[in-house]
Design a protein around this motif. Sequence first.
Motif, PDB file in Angstrom:
ATOM      1  N   MET A   1      -1.420   8.178  23.665  1.00 23.29           N
ATOM      2  CA  MET A   1      -1.005   7.590  22.390  1.00 23.29           C
ATOM      3  C   MET A   1      -2.225   7.140  21.606  1.00 23.29           C
ATOM      4  O   MET A   1      -3.085   6.434  22.118  1.00 23.29           O
ATOM      5  N   ASN A   2      -2.300   7.545  20.347  1.00 27.86           N
ATOM      6  CA  ASN A   2      -3.412   7.184  19.483  1.00 27.86           C
ATOM      7  C   ASN A   2      -3.089   5.935  18.671  1.00 27.86           C
ATOM      8  O   ASN A   2      -1.929   5.585  18.459  1.00 27.86           O
ATOM      9  N   LYS A   3      -4.153   5.294  18.188  1.00 24.16           N
ATOM     10  CA  LYS A   3      -4.020   4.117  17.330  1.00 24.16           C
ATOM     11  C   LYS A   3      -4.782   4.368  16.031  1.00 24.16           C
ATOM     12  O   LYS A   3      -5.889   4.900  16.055  1.00 24.16           O
ATOM     13  N   PHE A   4      -4.183   3.956  14.910  1.00 23.52           N
ATOM     14  CA  PHE A   4      -4.804   4.163  13.605  1.00 23.52           C
ATOM     15  C   PHE A   4      -4.733   2.873  12.793  1.00 23.52           C
ATOM     16  O   PHE A   4      -3.678   2.236  12.719  1.00 23.52           O
ATOM     17  N   ILE A   5      -5.861   2.526  12.156  1.00 29.23           N
ATOM     18  CA  ILE A   5      -5.898   1.404  11.224  1.00 29.23           C
ATOM     19  C   ILE A   5      -5.843   1.979   9.818  1.00 29.23           C
ATOM     20  O   ILE A   5      -6.681   2.798   9.437  1.00 29.23           O
ATOM     21  N   ILE A   6      -4.839   1.556   9.042  1.00 30.26           N
ATOM     22  CA  ILE A   6      -4.635   2.051   7.684  1.00 30.26           C
ATOM     23  C   ILE A   6      -5.029   0.963   6.694  1.00 30.26           C
ATOM     24  O   ILE A   6      -4.430  -0.121   6.688  1.00 30.26           O
ATOM     25  N   PHE A   7      -6.040   1.229   5.883  1.00 29.53           N
ATOM     26  CA  PHE A   7      -6.489   0.237   4.907  1.00 29.53           C
ATOM     27  C   PHE A   7      -5.784   0.437   3.573  1.00 29.53           C
ATOM     28  O   PHE A   7      -5.892   1.492   2.953  1.00 29.53           O
ATOM     29  N   TYR A   8      -5.062  -0.584   3.156  1.00 26.53           N
ATOM     30  CA  TYR A   8      -4.405  -0.684   1.852  1.00 26.53           C
ATOM     31  C   TYR A   8      -3.276   0.336   1.703  1.00 26.53           C
ATOM     32  O   TYR A   8      -3.473   1.470   1.295  1.00 26.53           O
ATOM     33  N   GLY A   9      -2.086  -0.131   2.084  1.00 26.22           N
ATOM     34  CA  GLY A   9      -0.914   0.730   2.140  1.00 26.22           C
ATOM     35  C   GLY A   9      -0.111   0.759   0.863  1.00 26.22           C
ATOM     36  O   GLY A   9       1.085   0.459   0.872  1.00 26.22           O
ATOM     37  N   GLY A  10      -0.749   1.071  -0.242  1.00 22.97           N
ATOM     38  CA  GLY A  10      -0.033   1.242  -1.498  1.00 22.97           C
ATOM     39  C   GLY A  10       0.787   2.515  -1.479  1.00 22.97           C
ATOM     40  O   GLY A  10       0.987   3.142  -0.434  1.00 22.97           O
ATOM     41  N   SER A  11       1.246   2.924  -2.646  1.00 18.81           N
ATOM     42  CA  SER A  11       2.111   4.103  -2.727  1.00 18.81           C
ATOM     43  C   SER A  11       1.436   5.358  -2.198  1.00 18.81           C
ATOM     44  O   SER A  11       2.089   6.224  -1.598  1.00 18.81           O
ATOM     45  N   ALA A  12       0.116   5.468  -2.397  1.00 21.59           N
ATOM     46  CA  ALA A  12      -0.603   6.654  -1.918  1.00 21.59           C
ATOM     47  C   ALA A  12      -0.557   6.772  -0.404  1.00 21.59           C
ATOM     48  O   ALA A  12      -0.648   7.879   0.142  1.00 21.59           O
ATOM     49  N   SER A  13      -0.397   5.649   0.288  1.00 19.95           N
ATOM     50  CA  SER A  13      -0.372   5.688   1.754  1.00 19.95           C
ATOM     51  C   SER A  13       0.839   6.472   2.266  1.00 19.95           C
ATOM     52  O   SER A  13       0.770   7.092   3.333  1.00 19.95           O
ATOM     53  N   ILE A  14       1.939   6.447   1.509  1.00 19.02           N
ATOM     54  CA  ILE A  14       3.121   7.211   1.912  1.00 19.02           C
ATOM     55  C   ILE A  14       2.785   8.703   1.960  1.00 19.02           C
ATOM     56  O   ILE A  14       3.168   9.416   2.895  1.00 19.02           O
ATOM     57  N   GLU A  15       2.046   9.160   0.961  1.00 23.71           N
ATOM     58  CA  GLU A  15       1.644  10.559   0.935  1.00 23.71           C
ATOM     59  C   GLU A  15       0.661  10.864   2.068  1.00 23.71           C
ATOM     60  O   GLU A  15       0.804  11.867   2.776  1.00 23.71           O
ATOM     61  N   VAL A  16      -0.339  10.005   2.242  1.00 24.29           N
ATOM     62  CA  VAL A  16      -1.393  10.282   3.226  1.00 24.29           C
ATOM     63  C   VAL A  16      -0.835  10.311   4.645  1.00 24.29           C
ATOM     64  O   VAL A  16      -1.216  11.168   5.455  1.00 24.29           O
ATOM     65  N   ILE A  17       0.074   9.389   4.972  1.00 27.55           N
ATOM     66  CA  ILE A  17       0.669   9.397   6.309  1.00 27.55           C
ATOM     67  C   ILE A  17       1.396  10.717   6.558  1.00 27.55           C
ATOM     68  O   ILE A  17       1.308  11.301   7.649  1.00 27.55           O
ATOM     69  N   ASN A  18       2.085  11.207   5.543  1.00 25.21           N
ATOM     70  CA  ASN A  18       2.758  12.498   5.702  1.00 25.21           C
ATOM     71  C   ASN A  18       1.761  13.637   5.870  1.00 25.21           C
ATOM     72  O   ASN A  18       2.009  14.585   6.622  1.00 25.21           O
ATOM     73  N   TYR A  19       0.618  13.574   5.178  1.00 23.35           N
ATOM     74  CA  TYR A  19      -0.426  14.588   5.375  1.00 23.35           C
ATOM     75  C   TYR A  19      -0.907  14.574   6.822  1.00 23.35           C
ATOM     76  O   TYR A  19      -1.163  15.634   7.410  1.00 23.35           O
TER      77      TYR A  19
END
Length: 216
Positions: A1-19
């Motif tokens: 299992m991997n771990k990821f730190i996501i900096f600043y989860g604005g609307s663009a984060s929804i797109e990036v997570i899907n990428y």
Amino acid sequence: MNKFIIFYGGSASIEVINYMFDAKICKYEDEFYFFDKQMSEKNKMFFKKKLKNILFVNELSKIKKIKTKNCIITSGNNNLRKKACEIIKKLKLKPIKVIHPTSYVSKDCKISDGVIIAPFVSVAPCSVIGKNTFLNSYSSLGHHSKIGEGNILCPYSTINGNSIVGNFNYFGSGSIINSNIIVKNNSKISSNSVLRSNMDSNSLAHGNPAKITKLY
């Protein structure tokens, strides 16, 4: 299992997570830590449904305790990207690259850590992309061009060949940078503008041909 730190989860984060899912970088079971004091409740609800293991973190002290160096900046705001870059350097984290499988990225180009390349992006041969730069959908980078750290290319923006771009610049949707142009640092080219001359730091370019105004 991997771990990821996501900096600043604005609307663009929804797109990036899907990428990230499309590129098979992450899985549903992985752990995600969102650092964003102002994330909307709407976005929180989205991620709670999308991801199995998720935690919203508001303090840097808690980020330090997470046993991973994997991180990514998802914000489409230059100021937030700059802040996140400083945190990443301080904590010695390692930004991951996200290259969507529908994009064209030449084997002859150089992609630095933390770069996000969205769907249907074109990156031509012999180009260089600096750390933590975000190329949004349908944007393009011409051959032998070099762009620095923390830049944001909005959808359908184009930087043509042999151009040189500094750090933390913002290229609005549909903007065009002609070939052999130099753009320095912390500047903005507004949507649908066409830049035909070199651009100094801390400036705004607007129109076709773009008129350049010093911001500060």
